[in-house]
Design a protein around this motif. Structure first.
Motif, PDB file in Angstrom:
ATOM      1  N   PHE A   1       0.828  -1.192   0.000  1.00  0.00           N
ATOM      2  CA  PHE A   1       0.000   0.000   0.000  1.00  0.00           C
ATOM      3  C   PHE A   1       0.870   1.253   0.000  1.00  0.00           C
ATOM      4  N   ALA A   2       1.916   1.286   0.808  1.00  0.00           N
ATOM      5  CA  ALA A   2       2.800   2.458   0.882  1.00  0.00           C
ATOM      6  C   ALA A   2       3.450   2.730  -0.479  1.00  0.00           C
ATOM      7  N   ARG A   3       3.872   1.679  -1.169  1.00  0.00           N
ATOM      8  CA  ARG A   3       4.469   1.850  -2.501  1.00  0.00           C
ATOM      9  C   ARG A   3       3.437   2.380  -3.493  1.00  0.00           C
ATOM     10  N   ARG A   4       2.247   1.818  -3.448  1.00  0.00           N
ATOM     11  CA  ARG A   4       1.193   2.251  -4.381  1.00  0.00           C
ATOM     12  C   ARG A   4       0.757   3.695  -4.110  1.00  0.00           C
ATOM     13  N   LYS A   5       0.706   4.057  -2.851  1.00  0.00           N
ATOM     14  CA  LYS A   5       0.326   5.427  -2.483  1.00  0.00           C
ATOM     15  C   LYS A   5       1.359   6.411  -3.025  1.00  0.00           C
ATOM     16  N   ALA A   6       2.642   6.082  -2.872  1.00  0.00           N
ATOM     17  CA  ALA A   6       3.713   6.937  -3.393  1.00  0.00           C
ATOM     18  C   ALA A   6       3.629   7.031  -4.917  1.00  0.00           C
ATOM     19  N   GLU A   7       3.344   5.896  -5.579  1.00  0.00           N
ATOM     20  CA  GLU A   7       3.202   5.881  -7.032  1.00  0.00           C
ATOM     21  C   GLU A   7       2.072   6.805  -7.472  1.00  0.00           C
ATOM     22  N   THR A   8       0.973   6.775  -6.758  1.00  0.00           N
ATOM     23  CA  THR A   8      -0.181   7.605  -7.102  1.00  0.00           C
ATOM     24  C   THR A   8       0.111   9.077  -6.843  1.00  0.00           C
ATOM     25  N   GLU A   9       0.860   9.386  -5.790  1.00  0.00           N
ATOM     26  CA  GLU A   9       1.224  10.775  -5.510  1.00  0.00           C
ATOM     27  C   GLU A   9       2.171  11.321  -6.578  1.00  0.00           C
ATOM     28  N   ASP A  10       3.020  10.430  -7.137  1.00  0.00           N
ATOM     29  CA  ASP A  10       3.935  10.840  -8.197  1.00  0.00           C
ATOM     30  C   ASP A  10       3.225  11.033  -9.535  1.00  0.00           C
ATOM     31  N   ALA A  11       2.140  10.302  -9.757  1.00  0.00           N
ATOM     32  CA  ALA A  11       1.393  10.379 -11.024  1.00  0.00           C
ATOM     33  C   ALA A  11      -0.100  10.461 -10.731  1.00  0.00           C
ATOM     34  N   PRO A  12      -0.568  11.592 -10.195  1.00  0.00           N
ATOM     35  CA  PRO A  12      -1.973  11.679  -9.767  1.00  0.00           C
ATOM     36  C   PRO A  12      -2.991  11.649 -10.907  1.00  0.00           C
ATOM     37  N   ASP A  13      -2.545  11.860 -12.146  1.00  0.00           N
ATOM     38  CA  ASP A  13      -3.477  11.864 -13.270  1.00  0.00           C
ATOM     39  C   ASP A  13      -3.425  10.576 -14.081  1.00  0.00           C
ATOM     40  N   ASP A  14      -2.727   9.565 -13.568  1.00  0.00           N
ATOM     41  CA  ASP A  14      -2.603   8.292 -14.270  1.00  0.00           C
ATOM     42  C   ASP A  14      -3.606   7.301 -13.694  1.00  0.00           C
ATOM     43  N   TRP A  15      -4.537   6.860 -14.506  1.00  0.00           N
ATOM     44  CA  TRP A  15      -5.563   5.929 -14.024  1.00  0.00           C
ATOM     45  C   TRP A  15      -4.948   4.603 -13.596  1.00  0.00           C
ATOM     46  N   ARG A  16      -3.821   4.246 -14.209  1.00  0.00           N
ATOM     47  CA  ARG A  16      -3.181   2.976 -13.880  1.00  0.00           C
ATOM     48  C   ARG A  16      -2.705   2.946 -12.425  1.00  0.00           C
ATOM     49  N   SER A  17      -2.107   4.047 -11.992  1.00  0.00           N
ATOM     50  CA  SER A  17      -1.638   4.098 -10.600  1.00  0.00           C
ATOM     51  C   SER A  17      -2.814   4.070  -9.627  1.00  0.00           C
ATOM     52  N   TRP A  18      -3.927   4.708 -10.001  1.00  0.00           N
ATOM     53  CA  TRP A  18      -5.116   4.676  -9.146  1.00  0.00           C
ATOM     54  C   TRP A  18      -5.724   3.277  -9.103  1.00  0.00           C
ATOM     55  N   PHE A  19      -5.675   2.573 -10.230  1.00  0.00           N
ATOM     56  CA  PHE A  19      -6.162   1.196 -10.262  1.00  0.00           C
ATOM     57  C   PHE A  19      -5.346   0.335  -9.309  1.00  0.00           C
ATOM     58  N   ARG A  20      -4.017   0.451  -9.405  1.00  0.00           N
ATOM     59  CA  ARG A  20      -3.148  -0.350  -8.535  1.00  0.00           C
ATOM     60  C   ARG A  20      -3.330   0.041  -7.071  1.00  0.00           C
ATOM     61  N   LEU A  21      -3.581   1.323  -6.808  1.00  0.00           N
ATOM     62  CA  LEU A  21      -3.857   1.760  -5.437  1.00  0.00           C
ATOM     63  C   LEU A  21      -5.156   1.135  -4.934  1.00  0.00           C
ATOM     64  N   ALA A  22      -6.158   1.057  -5.792  1.00  0.00           N
ATOM     65  CA  ALA A  22      -7.425   0.430  -5.408  1.00  0.00           C
ATOM     66  C   ALA A  22      -7.210  -1.028  -5.033  1.00  0.00           C
ATOM     67  N   VAL A  23      -6.380  -1.725  -5.797  1.00  0.00           N
ATOM     68  CA  VAL A  23      -6.076  -3.122  -5.488  1.00  0.00           C
ATOM     69  C   VAL A  23      -5.367  -3.216  -4.141  1.00  0.00           C
ATOM     70  N   ALA A  24      -4.438  -2.287  -3.890  1.00  0.00           N
ATOM     71  CA  ALA A  24      -3.716  -2.287  -2.606  1.00  0.00           C
ATOM     72  C   ALA A  24      -4.669  -2.023  -1.444  1.00  0.00           C
ATOM     73  N   TYR A  25      -5.584  -1.076  -1.611  1.00  0.00           N
ATOM     74  CA  TYR A  25      -6.591  -0.834  -0.573  1.00  0.00           C
ATOM     75  C   TYR A  25      -7.416  -2.099  -0.329  1.00  0.00           C
ATOM     76  N   HIS A  26      -7.817  -2.756  -1.406  1.00  0.00           N
ATOM     77  CA  HIS A  26      -8.600  -3.988  -1.275  1.00  0.00           C
ATOM     78  C   HIS A  26      -7.812  -5.048  -0.517  1.00  0.00           C
ATOM     79  N   ASP A  27      -6.541  -5.183  -0.866  1.00  0.00           N
ATOM     80  CA  ASP A  27      -5.696  -6.166  -0.178  1.00  0.00           C
ATOM     81  C   ASP A  27      -5.542  -5.831   1.302  1.00  0.00           C
ATOM     82  N   ALA A  28      -5.565  -4.536   1.625  1.00  0.00           N
ATOM     83  CA  ALA A  28      -5.453  -4.109   3.019  1.00  0.00           C
ATOM     84  C   ALA A  28      -6.807  -4.149   3.726  1.00  0.00           C
ATOM     85  N   ARG A  29      -7.827  -4.675   3.039  1.00  0.00           N
ATOM     86  CA  ARG A  29      -9.189  -4.816   3.573  1.00  0.00           C
ATOM     87  C   ARG A  29      -9.852  -3.468   3.880  1.00  0.00           C
TER      88      ARG A  29
END
Length: 150
Positions: free
Chosen positions: A99-127
Motif C-alpha cells: 500500500f505504501a508503494r502504491r500510495k507513493a506511485e499515485t502521488e507521483d502520477a496523480p493523473d494516471d488511471w493505472r496508478s489509481w487502479f493499482r492503489l485500489a487493489v492495494a486498498y482492497h488487499d489491506a481490507r
C-alpha cells in the motif's frame, strides 16, 4: 469465474425478489383504500431503490473489469506477491508495505488511471473496501476522461 457466477446468481435472486415485492405493492394499490395505497407505494419504492443499487454496482464492476483487462494487456497489473497467513489471508504487514508503494506511485502520477487502479487493489488487499472503491471510481473517471471528484 466463481465470483462472476456468484454475482450473476445473487443478481438473479435479487431481481426475482424485486418482482415479488413489486407485485405485492401493486396488489396493495389495487385494493384501493388510503392505507393500502400508501403502503403499496412505499413497498414499490424498495424494489426501485434495489434495482438502482444493483444497476450501479453492476456498471461499476463492468468498468473495473474493463480497466483490468486493458491494464493486463499492457502488462501493468499488479503481481500478487503478498505474504499470507497459514489460513490464506493476506498478511497485514505485507499489505501495508505494498500500500505504501502504491500510495507513493499515485502521488507521483496523480493523473494516471493505472496508478489509481493499482492503489485500489492495494486498498482492497489491506481490507479497506470503502477506499478501494473510491480509488477505483477515481481510476475509472480518469480513464474515461470524466471530471474527477476529490
Amino acid at each position: 469465474m466463481t465470483a462472476k457466477l456468484t454475482y450473476a446468481v445473487t443478481a438473479a435472486v435479487l431481481v426475482v425478489y424485486f418482482v415479488l415485492v413489486g407485485s405485492r405493492g401493486v396488489m396493495l394499490i389495487q385494493h384501493g383504500t388510503l392505507l393500502t395505497v400508501t403502503f403499496g407505494v412505499a413497498v414499490l419504492v424498495l424494489p426501485a431503490i434495489g434495482v438502482w443499487f444493483l444497476w450501479k454496482n453492476t456498471r461499476f464492476v463492468q468498468q473495473a473489469n474493463r480497466l483490468a483487462t486493458e491494464l493486463d494487456a499492457e502488462g501493468g497489473l499488479p503481481v500478487d506477491q503478498l505474504r499470507r497467513t497459514p489460513s490464506g489471508r493476506i498478511d497485514r504487514d505485507s499489505a501495508d508495505e505494498v500500500f505504501a508503494r502504491r500510495k507513493a506511485e499515485t502521488e507521483d502520477a496523480p493523473d494516471d488511471w493505472r496508478s489509481w487502479f493499482r492503489l485500489a487493489v492495494a486498498y482492497h488487499d489491506a481490507r479497506d473496501t470503502p477506499r478501494a472503491r473510491k480509488a477505483m471510481q477515481h481510476a475509472i473517471a480518469l480513464h474515461d476522461g470524466k471530471p474527477v471528484r476529490t
